[in-house]
Scaffold this motif. Structure first.
Motif, PDB file in Angstrom:
ATOM      1  N   ALA A  79       0.859  -1.050   0.034  1.00 31.98           N
ATOM      2  CA  ALA A  79      -0.094   0.008  -0.119  1.00 31.98           C
ATOM      3  C   ALA A  79       0.740   1.300  -0.076  1.00 31.98           C
ATOM      4  N   TYR A  80       1.846   1.223   0.900  1.00 34.28           N
ATOM      5  CA  TYR A  80       2.878   2.549   0.914  1.00 34.28           C
ATOM      6  C   TYR A  80       3.596   2.528  -0.257  1.00 34.28           C
ATOM      7  N   ARG A  81       3.966   1.580  -0.985  1.00 36.34           N
ATOM      8  CA  ARG A  81       4.661   1.629  -2.392  1.00 36.34           C
ATOM      9  C   ARG A  81       3.783   2.218  -3.263  1.00 36.34           C
ATOM     10  N   GLN A  82       2.513   1.673  -3.466  1.00 38.07           N
ATOM     11  CA  GLN A  82       1.624   2.231  -4.406  1.00 38.07           C
ATOM     12  C   GLN A  82       1.329   3.580  -4.151  1.00 38.07           C
ATOM     13  N   ALA A  83       1.300   4.040  -3.000  1.00 36.46           N
ATOM     14  CA  ALA A  83       0.946   5.683  -2.951  1.00 36.46           C
ATOM     15  C   ALA A  83       2.265   6.347  -3.200  1.00 36.46           C
ATOM     16  N   ARG A  84       3.414   5.989  -3.069  1.00 31.07           N
ATOM     17  CA  ARG A  84       4.603   6.664  -3.065  1.00 31.07           C
ATOM     18  C   ARG A  84       4.933   6.812  -4.791  1.00 31.07           C
ATOM     19  N   ARG A  85       4.397   5.706  -5.364  1.00 30.90           N
ATOM     20  CA  ARG A  85       4.811   5.490  -7.008  1.00 30.90           C
ATOM     21  C   ARG A  85       3.478   6.362  -7.657  1.00 30.90           C
ATOM     22  N   ALA A  86       2.504   6.679  -7.068  1.00 35.72           N
ATOM     23  CA  ALA A  86       1.391   7.374  -7.767  1.00 35.72           C
ATOM     24  C   ALA A  86       1.823   8.940  -7.489  1.00 35.72           C
ATOM     25  N   ALA A  87       2.390   9.197  -6.283  1.00 36.38           N
ATOM     26  CA  ALA A  87       2.899  10.755  -5.979  1.00 36.38           C
ATOM     27  C   ALA A  87       4.143  10.944  -6.989  1.00 36.38           C
ATOM     28  N   GLU A 132      13.730   3.122  -6.336  1.00 37.84           N
ATOM     29  CA  GLU A 132      13.611   4.112  -4.810  1.00 37.84           C
ATOM     30  C   GLU A 132      13.535   2.838  -3.739  1.00 37.84           C
ATOM     31  N   ALA A 133      14.146   3.227  -2.594  1.00 35.10           N
ATOM     32  CA  ALA A 133      14.231   2.067  -1.446  1.00 35.10           C
ATOM     33  C   ALA A 133      12.863   1.851  -0.995  1.00 35.10           C
ATOM     34  N   TRP A 134      11.728   2.757  -1.364  1.00 31.60           N
ATOM     35  CA  TRP A 134      10.455   2.162  -0.639  1.00 31.60           C
ATOM     36  C   TRP A 134       9.951   1.111  -1.673  1.00 31.60           C
ATOM     37  N   ASN A 135      10.358   0.869  -2.536  1.00 37.33           N
ATOM     38  CA  ASN A 135       9.902  -0.186  -3.545  1.00 37.33           C
ATOM     39  C   ASN A 135      10.199  -1.616  -2.935  1.00 37.33           C
ATOM     40  N   TYR A 136      11.082  -1.670  -1.554  1.00 35.51           N
ATOM     41  CA  TYR A 136      11.405  -2.682  -1.062  1.00 35.51           C
ATOM     42  C   TYR A 136      10.934  -2.966   0.320  1.00 35.51           C
ATOM     43  N   HIS A 137      10.998  -4.362   0.645  1.00 37.59           N
ATOM     44  CA  HIS A 137      10.369  -4.779   2.141  1.00 37.59           C
ATOM     45  C   HIS A 137      11.370  -5.667   2.783  1.00 37.59           C
ATOM     46  N   LEU A 138      11.642  -5.678   3.926  1.00 39.84           N
ATOM     47  CA  LEU A 138      12.375  -6.570   4.861  1.00 39.84           C
ATOM     48  C   LEU A 138      11.871  -7.756   5.048  1.00 39.84           C
ATOM     49  N   MET A 139      12.674  -8.767   4.473  1.00 39.71           N
ATOM     50  CA  MET A 139      11.999 -10.239   4.691  1.00 39.71           C
ATOM     51  C   MET A 139      13.039 -11.213   5.121  1.00 39.71           C
ATOM     52  N   TYR A 140      12.820 -12.054   5.663  1.00 37.92           N
ATOM     53  CA  TYR A 140      13.585 -13.401   6.292  1.00 37.92           C
ATOM     54  C   TYR A 140      13.119 -14.557   5.504  1.00 37.92           C
ATOM     55  N   LEU A 141      14.246 -15.045   4.596  1.00 36.69           N
ATOM     56  CA  LEU A 141      14.127 -16.045   3.669  1.00 36.69           C
ATOM     57  C   LEU A 141      14.560 -17.421   4.023  1.00 36.69           C
ATOM     58  N   THR A 142      13.893 -18.515   3.998  1.00 38.95           N
ATOM     59  CA  THR A 142      14.493 -19.783   4.424  1.00 38.95           C
ATOM     60  C   THR A 142      14.018 -20.716   3.432  1.00 38.95           C
ATOM     61  N   ASN A 143      14.627 -21.725   3.385  1.00 36.56           N
ATOM     62  CA  ASN A 143      14.545 -22.782   2.124  1.00 36.56           C
ATOM     63  C   ASN A 143      13.486 -23.759   2.288  1.00 36.56           C
TER      64      ASN A 143
END
Length: 440
Positions: free
Chosen positions: A217-225, A234-245
């Protein structure tokens, strides 16, 4: 496919990191009221950023974040990296120590329709809005969501093991009894290999659907603006994730049982059993504590506890499964929990349809098996349905079918913790040193 990026993590100062146990916190959706109050008493605990409170919670979190950054309580690593994150834990009744191996990074927040990040459950709009507002105000992530990729060759684990030879810090024991260890990989060649491996894979979102949708939701708002100035980097395109196999044996999913707080239209246990009989074989038992073993590994089998010595194993009659007429995929219809929700909640109790069941206050979701029995004995619930755990193979089949599971189907254990690593998605990260090196 998945695009990941290293990040310049924010962490507690070296002095505070020596006592990291005092500053980490459970995820916002699993912390109990008692735990929450105890954590709030520590003015430096990460819960003040992840679950802020007050008349303006997001504003309070921003003010505290700025204060912590100015005072050096939180400091940012100078070089970007991928953060190895291991969780050591045990399960009740087993002497084995498990180690779930994974890593934290930034992943491009992709819309569900892009089929890069796949969900297995629906979200509640109010919870998504809460997470989106907090992210918009702070541009800071205090806990990673949990994603799953599959690599049967286990190529990345050797890099993670090597990083773990020099850990940054570790907990003695977190709130759930796990030991958490953090390390960092800052070798550009290795980071690019991580990117290449993930670029060929989809990611299944295991935990954190509301936080992930808040990022969307935040990315969509920033992209529209941004309009025509949008670059995608832009950094706000990304999201912190913990990835496991997902291929790892140390990935555990625990069952979540169903407590019926009420039995609408049903006079008592005898009538409930009579209504179950057309759909299930019903076998009386003596020991309620043996229910998990009696149903283990048996499809469409459940334990039923009604209190006062009434214990049963019930199992769906195979020939009635074709009556399950919800508009969903065969992969979802095959699940134990779909069977339970359809034939018990809809057919027996009259709570018709997945959406009505999600909103129905007459069911509680409980992970602790003895608690289920205790609450029935105390009269807090009318019946307990004991379930088997969902397998990783079932999760993958459902996600790839494009459908979602019944609510509270999975409980990936252990949970990640908040405050172990923070990430910024502010504009400053877009132009930070080395940030462009890892973009293709």
């Amino acid at each position: 496919m998945a695009e990941i990026q290293p990040l310049r993590g924010w962490r507690y100062s070296p002095e505070l990191s020596q006592r990291i146990d005092q500053y980490v916190s459970p995820l916002f959706d699993v912390v109990s009221p008692r735990q929450r109050e105890a954590l709030y008493q520590n003015p430096l605990n990460s819960i003040h950023l992840s679950v802020p409170r007050g008349e303006d919670p997001a504003g309070a979190a921003l003010a505290r974040l700025q204060q912590w950054q100015q005072q050096g309580i939180l400091r940012q690593d100078e070089l970007p990296g991928i953060y190895a994150y291991y969780q050591y834990f045990r399960l009740p009744g087993s002497a084995r120590e498990y180690c779930r191996k994974g890593f934290m990074c930034h992943i491009r927040a992709s819309d569900w329709a892009e089929n890069v990040v796949l969900r297995h459950e629906n979200t509640l709009p109010a919870a998504v809005n809460d997470r989106a507002e907090l992210l918009a105000r702070t541009e800071f992530e205090s806990s990673a969501t949990h994603g799953l990729y599959r690599d049967d060759t286990f190529e990345l684990e050797r890099y993670l093991d090597e990083a773990m030879l020099n850990p940054l810090y570790e907990t003695a024991e977190d709130y759930q009894g796990a030991r958490d260890v953090l390390a960092v990989i800052q070798d550009a060649r290795v980071i690019r290999r991580f990117q290449q491996v993930l670029a060929g894979r989809e990611v299944i979102l295991a935990d954190g659907h509301h936080r992930y949708e808040g990022s969307l939701a935040y990315r969509q708002a920033r992209r529209a603006a941004a309009g025509t100035a949008y670059t995608g980097q832009e950094a706000w395109n990304y999201h912190l994730m913990y990835l496991t196999n997902a291929a790892a044996d140390d990935l555990r999913i625990l069952p979540t049982h169903r407590l019926l707080l009420e039995l609408p239209g049903i006079g008592g246990p005898a009538e409930l059993l009579a209504r179950l009989a057309p759909y299930f074989t019903v076998l009386p038992l003596e020991d309620p504590y043996g229910l998990p073993e009696r149903i283990a590994g048996k499809p469409w089998a459940f334990g039923l506890y009604l209190g006062e010595g009434e214990v049963y194993k019930i199992r769906l009659r195979p020939e009635v499964h074709t009556q399950l007429d919800w508009l969903t995929t065969p992969e979802v219809k095959a699940l134990d929990l779909t069977v339970l929700h359809y034939f018990v909640l809809e057919r027996v109790l009259g709570v018709a349809g997945p959406e009505a069941q999600r909103q129905w206050p007459g069911v509680a979701y409980v992970r602790n098996f003895p608690e289920c029995l205790t609450r029935v004995d105390r009269g807090e619930a009318r019946a307990a349905f004991i379930t088997n755990e969902v397998s990783m193979a079932e999760v993958e089949r459902v996600c790839h079918s494009g459908a979602v599971m019944p609510p509270k189907s999975t409980f990936f254990y252990p949970k990640t913790i908040g405050g172990f690593l923070f990430a910024s998605i502010s504009e400053a990260e877009t132009t930070a040193p080395f940030s462009s090196v890892f973009h293709s």
